[in-house]
Write a protein that holds these residues in place. Structure first.
Motif, PDB file in Angstrom:
ATOM      1  N   LYS A  83      37.492  33.363  31.397  1.00  0.00           N
ATOM      2  CA  LYS A  83      36.263  34.134  31.560  1.00  0.00           C
ATOM      3  C   LYS A  83      36.323  34.896  32.874  1.00  0.00           C
ATOM      4  CE  LYS A  83      31.244  33.533  32.172  1.00  0.00           C
ATOM      5  NZ  LYS A  83      30.126  32.566  32.291  1.00  0.00           N
ATOM      6  N   THR A 146      29.233  31.383  25.282  1.00  0.00           N
ATOM      7  CA  THR A 146      30.333  32.251  25.703  1.00  0.00           C
ATOM      8  C   THR A 146      31.674  31.673  25.277  1.00  0.00           C
ATOM      9  OG1 THR A 146      29.080  33.084  27.599  1.00  0.00           O
ATOM     10  CG2 THR A 146      31.468  33.311  27.689  1.00  0.00           C
ATOM     11  N   ASP A 150      34.296  33.397  22.729  1.00  0.00           N
ATOM     12  CA  ASP A 150      35.648  33.677  23.208  1.00  0.00           C
ATOM     13  C   ASP A 150      36.683  33.013  22.309  1.00  0.00           C
ATOM     14  OD1 ASP A 150      34.674  35.192  25.245  1.00  0.00           O
ATOM     15  OD2 ASP A 150      34.924  33.678  26.796  1.00  0.00           O
ATOM     16  N   ARG A 153      36.872  34.908  19.130  1.00  0.00           N
ATOM     17  CA  ARG A 153      37.577  36.177  19.311  1.00  0.00           C
ATOM     18  C   ARG A 153      39.093  35.963  19.302  1.00  0.00           C
ATOM     19  NH1 ARG A 153      35.271  39.088  24.080  1.00  0.00           N
ATOM     20  NH2 ARG A 153      36.245  37.435  25.279  1.00  0.00           N
ATOM     21  N   SER A 166      36.693  44.274  21.743  1.00  0.00           N
ATOM     22  CA  SER A 166      35.560  43.365  21.883  1.00  0.00           C
ATOM     23  C   SER A 166      35.288  43.052  23.360  1.00  0.00           C
ATOM     24  CB  SER A 166      35.833  42.079  21.110  1.00  0.00           C
ATOM     25  OG  SER A 166      34.818  41.127  21.320  1.00  0.00           O
ATOM     26  N   LEU A 167      36.351  42.837  24.115  1.00  0.00           N
ATOM     27  CA  LEU A 167      36.203  42.524  25.534  1.00  0.00           C
ATOM     28  C   LEU A 167      35.613  43.693  26.300  1.00  0.00           C
ATOM     29  CD1 LEU A 167      36.837  40.329  27.688  1.00  0.00           C
ATOM     30  CD2 LEU A 167      39.019  41.503  28.046  1.00  0.00           C
ATOM     31  N   GLU A 170      31.942  44.001  25.622  1.00  0.00           N
ATOM     32  CA  GLU A 170      31.202  42.958  26.335  1.00  0.00           C
ATOM     33  C   GLU A 170      30.997  43.340  27.795  1.00  0.00           C
ATOM     34  OE1 GLU A 170      32.184  38.466  27.925  1.00  0.00           O
ATOM     35  OE2 GLU A 170      32.927  39.046  25.947  1.00  0.00           O
ATOM     36  N   TRP A 171      32.052  43.796  28.453  1.00  0.00           N
ATOM     37  CA  TRP A 171      31.949  44.193  29.864  1.00  0.00           C
ATOM     38  C   TRP A 171      31.081  45.439  30.023  1.00  0.00           C
ATOM     39  CZ3 TRP A 171      37.818  43.617  31.416  1.00  0.00           C
ATOM     40  CH2 TRP A 171      38.119  42.256  31.514  1.00  0.00           C
ATOM     41  N   ARG A 173      28.566  46.484  28.117  1.00  0.00           N
ATOM     42  CA  ARG A 173      27.148  46.152  27.943  1.00  0.00           C
ATOM     43  C   ARG A 173      26.604  45.415  29.165  1.00  0.00           C
ATOM     44  NH1 ARG A 173      28.946  44.256  22.338  1.00  0.00           N
ATOM     45  NH2 ARG A 173      28.544  46.053  20.976  1.00  0.00           N
ATOM     46  N   ALA A 174      27.409  44.511  29.715  1.00  0.00           N
ATOM     47  CA  ALA A 174      26.953  43.764  30.891  1.00  0.00           C
ATOM     48  C   ALA A 174      26.735  44.682  32.080  1.00  0.00           C
ATOM     49  CB  ALA A 174      27.971  42.678  31.239  1.00  0.00           C
ATOM     50  N   GLU A 233      33.339  49.238  18.201  1.00  0.00           N
ATOM     51  CA  GLU A 233      32.638  48.228  17.399  1.00  0.00           C
ATOM     52  C   GLU A 233      33.375  47.993  16.075  1.00  0.00           C
ATOM     53  OE1 GLU A 233      30.141  46.245  17.811  1.00  0.00           O
ATOM     54  OE2 GLU A 233      28.777  47.081  19.308  1.00  0.00           O
TER      55      GLU A 233
END
Length: 237
Positions: A83, A146, A150, A153, A166-167, A170-171, A173-174, A233
């Motif tokens: 992570k 999480t 993970d 995934r 996907s990673l 995720e980053w 959006r954060a 996506e």
């Protein structure tokens, strides 16, 4: 090992502009006043080790600013990055609550500010304030969720490209905090990215080149802008 450069003046919880957005730090007045008085703040350079897996627990580390790589290494020397912790995450929480050793190694990947709270102080605080207990449970639940996604995934993604897509989503959006543009700083090496998504460094390099050619992302130094989140996506599905 715990950070060594600590000071109460480096980072002040009371004046943190992000406190209301971070789960564990968003407490009522009484609980927050005591929380602010706990522990010590530290500023660490890139590449500093906060704690190592299988070492005795010292306490929890609340990540104020910066990012931290959490990894595990096999006896054969193979490293898996589990992570990338972001501001607001609480490192070492599961080990402190269970009384076990740290499960992972935590290493900064950029200049980082954090707050270290010794285990006994933290447990007394959680025992005293029900709101803190609830936030602890929510933080542990977030860690579980999480870890679940993970693992899914890594196990179920049909290709390394889908795992990377996907990673990045995720980053993105954060980092967006609800905004339309997805832009983030990618402080990991290609080798680190490979360890994170379970592939080779060469494969990561090829995929990044393809993502750029297909205009899925724009790279400016260490900054990555996601240009086509809808296409990523579809790849990540």
């Amino acid at each position: 090992m715990p950070p060594t450069s600590a000071s109460r003046t480096l980072c002040d919880c009371v004046h943190c502009e992000h406190r209301s957005l971070r789960l564990f730090c968003n407490l009522d007045a009484n609980a927050f006043a005591e929380f602010d008085a706990l522990g010590m703040h530290s500023v660490l350079a890139t590449g500093a080790t906060i704690f190592e897996e299988e070492t005795p627990v010292d306490g929890v580390f609340v990540l104020c600013n910066g990012r931290v790589k959490l990894s595990s290494t096999s006896r054969q020397g193979k490293t898996l990055i589990l992570k990338i912790a972001l501001p607001g995450d609480v490192l070492g929480l599961g080990a402190v609550m269970s009384g076990s050793r740290y499960e992972v190694t935590a290493e900064t990947i950029e200049p980082t500010q954090l707050k270290m709270i010794p285990r006994d102080e933290f447990l007394a605080f959680v025992h005293k304030y029900g709101e803190a207990s609830l936030h602890t449970a929510q933080a542990l639940s977030k860690e579980y969720r999480t870890a679940f996604f993970d693992a899914r995934r890594l196990a179920l993604s049909v290709s390394a490209a889908s795992r990377l897509a996907s990673l990045f989503l995720e980053w993105g959006r954060a980092a967006a905090h609800g905004k339309t543009e997805m832009r983030f700083t990618m402080a990991l090496t290609h080798e680190d990215l490979a360890n994170l998504i379970g592939t080779s460094r060469e494969t990561v390099t090829r995929m990044l080149g393809k993502f750029k050619r297909d205009k899925l992302i724009l790279m400016r130094g260490a900054t990555i802008v996601i240009l086509a989140p809808d296409k990523l996506e579809l790849m990540a599905a």
